[in-house]
Design an enzyme around this catalytic site. Structure first.
Site, short mmCIF file in Angstrom:
data_model
loop_
_atom_site.label_atom_id
_atom_site.label_comp_id
_atom_site.label_asym_id
_atom_site.label_seq_id
_atom_site.Cartn_x
_atom_site.Cartn_y
_atom_site.Cartn_z
CG HIS A 1 31.12 39.07 28.63
ND1 HIS A 1 31.81 40.18 29.07
CD2 HIS A 1 30.11 39.54 27.87
CE1 HIS A 1 31.23 41.27 28.62
NE2 HIS A 1 30.19 40.92 27.88
CE LYS B 1 39.76 37.17 41.49
NZ LYS B 1 40.06 37.57 40.15
NE ARG B 2 29.17 34.83 42.13
CZ ARG B 2 27.86 34.85 41.96
NH1 ARG B 2 27.21 35.99 41.81
NH2 ARG B 2 27.15 33.74 41.94
CE LYS C 1 35.46 34.32 38.87
NZ LYS C 1 35.87 35.38 37.95
CB THR D 1 36.89 44.27 35.53
OG1 THR D 1 35.90 43.49 36.20
CG2 THR D 1 36.59 44.28 34.05
CE LYS E 1 36.11 47.03 38.94
NZ LYS E 1 35.05 46.06 39.23
O1 CBF Z 1 33.79 40.83 30.63
C1 CBF Z 1 33.43 41.07 31.93
C2 CBF Z 1 33.68 39.87 32.81
O2 CBF Z 1 32.71 38.90 32.51
C3 CBF Z 1 32.79 37.72 33.30
O3 CBF Z 1 32.63 38.05 34.66
C4 CBF Z 1 31.62 36.81 32.93
O4 CBF Z 1 30.62 36.82 33.57
N1 CBF Z 1 31.69 36.04 31.89
C5 CBF Z 1 34.15 37.05 33.09
O5 CBF Z 1 34.28 35.93 33.91
C6 CBF Z 1 35.27 38.03 33.41
O6 CBF Z 1 36.51 37.46 33.08
C7 CBF Z 1 35.08 39.31 32.61
O7 CBF Z 1 36.01 40.26 33.01
#
Ligand code: CBF
Length: 833
Positions: A368, A559-560, A565, A667, A671
């Protein structure tokens, strides 16, 4: 034999007539909460309603479990340290198709359904994208009738609640369980034990076979708590099984008897600590031993549970991999590869090669993130002290693996050191991603671009070794929660035109395309948006006391908080606009409300400072009489699933502005777009595919591409060049550095300014010009409301690909090789003893 006068479990207790529902709510209030309506709190009523709904899904849930166990069907196990499921009540009402009836029953009882829904404390068992994705996948697995169990940790304290004090983030413990959790059922009868510490010793059995025994330093009990996961209008109700740790003996009488009163409960306290709290870091590892204990604990509990269930129907574990597809959600559960080997070899006495064959065919691994700071590795010493036998198993896996590497790449020591599970470049570490790759039959990234980068960069050597293992599954989100539940108006409007088939098959949204040309429909579309914008404006007023113009362009970034970001790039745009408005009061741009939300990891200095930066700029801009409501900057505290449900539908513009190559997928971007927001974004993560789907003309693109980012960095990036050559940018940075947004204190944001001028690892300055120009296009486009609505409709119409149903179907077809099983509802009838 069935008795003469059998008692059915279903019947009046779980009926759906209005009177029956009302009776059930009252009964639950009285018999479970022990309250009369006169003295019941809102939470008591919420709990009474939740139990009423839980009763109405139990038959489906138990039937699902029974069918899956009896028919011995292949099951998906989603192993994840995080499940950010969000509140259950409304989601279950929608999935069970009983929302209207229940609303009527609640109203006739003199209660307000909206208030009861809002009384639910959401389980914050995740940090962000990864945990929320796991929740969307659970919804889709059930909706597609795929037998599945989500295995994870029942943290007593989830992600902290965020308050903003004087512009700074303050973290508050999330006590989500304090008033009870009506959705879970504890299953102490299915408890297991997990070893930690101690040492290993060889021994020979009665048949002269050599074995190794793990003599643990201490043993912890794992107790499963099950939560039902309903599917949308199907009978399948899968299980999310979360583990809580407990001491095997909660009281040590020997220590108590010799006067060691505190020592008598030491074991209890230490054991319970394992599942106490979620680590609040998103994409940053916290190399704490407790984190490794959490990982091993839930992985070992889950594998033992699978084995127990497997042996109910099978004589041995030979066909384990034919019955269980286990997905590793990132590397957090990667120790499962070694743990299943240990269980097979040490406990079930499998020969190594046979055991490995089972393991390799069982696991698949999803990556991820490419961020180096998120790649998990554990110092050998910590690992060996905590899990001595597991480390031995890892050494053996590695030894055999490196033999294969030598054959594939003869005389290439470089490959040995880059591929080895053990990093020996300095202090020795166990590399969890390597263990996951070696033990998995498939490895996937979460968007096309990301999956390509996984092959090209961090796992390149594994790709050279096993190209066939690598694949992509682009993420998706569930339209049930993220459209039907969070945006009922828009959903009803869509359904009024194309029917409700889209809720199960999101590709059907395509039929909306033709309405983009329909002026009346566009008007209705705008009204639906306006309604939710007004709702959000009211919420902002209530939460932070700021009045915003609901007609203004709602520009949202939630978002975080993370440097990659680039929330601070967004702020540079706000300051640019502010300066322009100040120097030209007649500037012809539509009014904008900038809305931010997101948590910063408590130990992440820059992220916390970025929050202060946003709020400080907001303080100046929002209180400048020359600006009025043409520009407002709002930071809404405590961004979570519930708040997401409110904010995504209300956005006009979605900010997806990460440095290209850094966001694996995203994601939130999906949304927003599903709810009619247009995106301003870079070619990063799933933005690339969203743009492809919705059409270039319906997406605001800016910024460097991934190859351009790499080239610029290779050439030696000098951010000050941009500062000197773009006067507008210089003006903005100088203004911040002067202390204009910090009551004259030039120190407060020096770290941000200096970081941008002298390092700028995420290339804000390189992308600034392109971003500002693109934002000007947004402003121009927003002036033409008819065309904006058309673009918005087309965005929604073309989002079919981003349903998590499609992602799960991809996993089923290409990775898990699993089939749906439809669940028949059977009456349970009391049998004679
Ligand atoms: O795949 C789900 C999401 O995972 C993360 O939040 C993560 O914790 N590694 C990524 O940063 C996102 O891009 C991703 O959509």
């Amino acid at each position: 034999m069935v008795s003469q006068n059998p008692i059915k479990i279903e019947d009046d207790r779980t009926g759906l007539e209005i009177q029956t529902l009302r009776r059930a709510i009252l009964d639950n209030l009285f018999y479970i909460q022990g309250k009369f309506p006169e003295i019941a709190t809102k939470n008591d009523f919420y709990l009474a309603l939740a139990y009423t709904i839980r009763d109405r899904l139990l038959q489906r849930w138990l039937n699902t479990m029974q069918t899956e166990i009896k028919n011995d069907v292949k099951k998906v196990c989603y192993l994840s340290a995080e499940f950010l499921v969000g509140p259950h009540l409304e989601n279950n009402l929608i999935n069970l198709g009983i929302a209207e009836k229940v609303k009527q029953a609640v109203t006739e009882s003199g209660l307000n359904i909206k208030e009861l829904i809002e009384a639910e404390e959401e389980p914050g068992l995740g940090n962000g994208g990864l945990g929320r994705l796991a929740a969307c996948y659970m919804d889709s697995l059930s909706s597609l009738e795929v037998p599945a169990i989500g295995y994870g940790i029942r943290y007593e304290f989830g992600i902290f609640d965020q308050e903003i004090k004087d512009g700074w983030q303050v973290e508050i413990t999330d006590k989500w369980l304090q008033y009870g959790n009506p959705w879970e059922i504890a299953r102490p009868e299915a408890s297991v034990t997990v070893n930690f510490g101690g040492y290993t010793e060889p021994y020979t059995d009665g048949h002269n076979q050599f074995h190794v025994r793990w003599v643990p330093g201490y043993v912890v009990k794992g107790i499963p708590y099950d939560t039902p996961i309903t599917g949308y209008k199907v009978n399948t109700v899968n299980t999310m099984r979360l583990w809580r740790s407990e001491a095997c003996e909660s009281f040590d009488f020997q220590r108590f008897n010799v006067g060691d009163y505190y020592g008598a409960v030491d074991d209890k306290v230490n054991s319970e600590n394992i599942t106490k709290v979620l680590y609040p870091n998103d994409e940053q590892i916290e190399g704490k031993e407790l984190r490794l204990r959490q990982q091993y604990f839930f992985v070992s509990c889950s594998l033992q549970d699978m084995i127990r269930i497997h042996l109910l129907n099978n004589p041995n574990l030979d066909n384990f991999h034919e019955q269980w597809a286990v997905q590793l959600n990132d590397t957090h559960p990667a120790v499962a590869v070694a743990e299943l080997m240990r269980l097979l070899v040490d406990i079930y006495e499998y020969e190594w090669g046979k055991a490995w064959n089972i393991v390799e065919k069982t696991f698949a691994y999803t990556n991820h993130t490419l961020l180096p700071e998120a790649l998990e590795k554990w110092p050998i010493e910590i690992f060996g002290n905590l899990l001595p036998r597991v480390l031995e198993v890892i050494y053996e896996i590695n030894r055999r693996f490196l033999d294969q590497v030598r054959i594939k790449f003869p005389n290439d020591d470089g490959k040995i050191s880059t591929l080895s599970i053990i990093d020996e470049s300095g202090e020795r570490y166990v590399r969890m991603a390597h263990l996951a790759c070696i033990g998995s039959h498939h490895i996937n990234g979460v968007a096309e671009l990301h999956s390509q980068l996984v092959k090209d960069t961090i796992l390149h050597d594994f790709y050279l070794l096993w190209p066939q293992k690598f694949t992509n599954v682009t993420n998706g989100v569930t339209p049930r929660r993220w459209m039907v539940q969070s945006n009922p108006r828009l959903s009803k409007l869509i359904t009024s035109k194309i029917g409700d088939g889209w809720i199960k098959n999101l590709q059907e949204l395509k039929q909306l395309e033709r309405y983009a040309e329909d002026q009346t429909f566009r008007q209705q579309w705008r009204e639906a948006k306006q309604f939710v914008k007004q709702d959000l404006a009211n919420y902002i007023q209530e939460k932070v006391g700021i009045t915003v113009n609901p007609e203004s362009l709602f520009d949202v970034q939630v978002k975080r908080i993370h440097e990659y970001k680039r929330q601070h790039l967004n702020v540079l745009h706000i300051i640019t606009l502010y300066k322009q408005m100040k120097s030209n009061p007649n500037l012809d741009v539509p009014p904008r409300t900038f809305i931010f939300g997101g948590k910063a990891a408590p130990g992440y200095f820059m992220a916390k400072r970025i929050i202060k930066f946003i709020t400080a700029v907001g303080d100046v801009v929002n209180n400048d009489g020359d600006i009025g409501d043409r520009l407002k900057v709002i930071f809404l505290p405590d961004y979570n699933v519930t708040f997401g449900q409110r904010v995504y539908p209300a956005a006009d513009l979605s900010e997806q502005i990460s440095t290209a190559g850094k966001e694996a997928s995203g994601t939130g971007n999906m949304k927003f777009s599903m709810n009619g927001a247009l995106t301003i974004g870079t070619l990063d993560g799933a933005n690339v595919e969203i743009r492809q789907e919705v059409g270039e003309e319906n997406f605001f693109l800016f910024g460097l591409t991934t190859p351009e980012v790499l080239t610029l960095k290779d050439q030696g990036y000098v951010p000050r060049r941009y500062y000197h050559s773009i006067p507008e940018l210089k003006g903005v940075l100088d203004l911040i550095a002067s202390g204009f947004f910090s009551h004259g204190d030039p120190e407060l944001f020096r770290s941000i300014v200096d970081n941008l001028l002298y390092d700028d690892p995420y290339l804000l300055l390189a992308d600034y010009k392109s971003y500002i120009e693109c934002q000007e296009k947004v402003s121009q486009a927003y002036k033409d409301q008819e065309n904006w609505s058309k673009m918005s409709i087309l965005n929604v119409a073309r989002m079919g690909k981003f349903s998590s149903d499609r992602s799960i179907q991809d996993y089923c077809n290409n990775i898990w090789n699993t089939q749906p099983v439809s669940i028949e509802l059977k009456d349970y009838v009391q049998k004679e003893a």
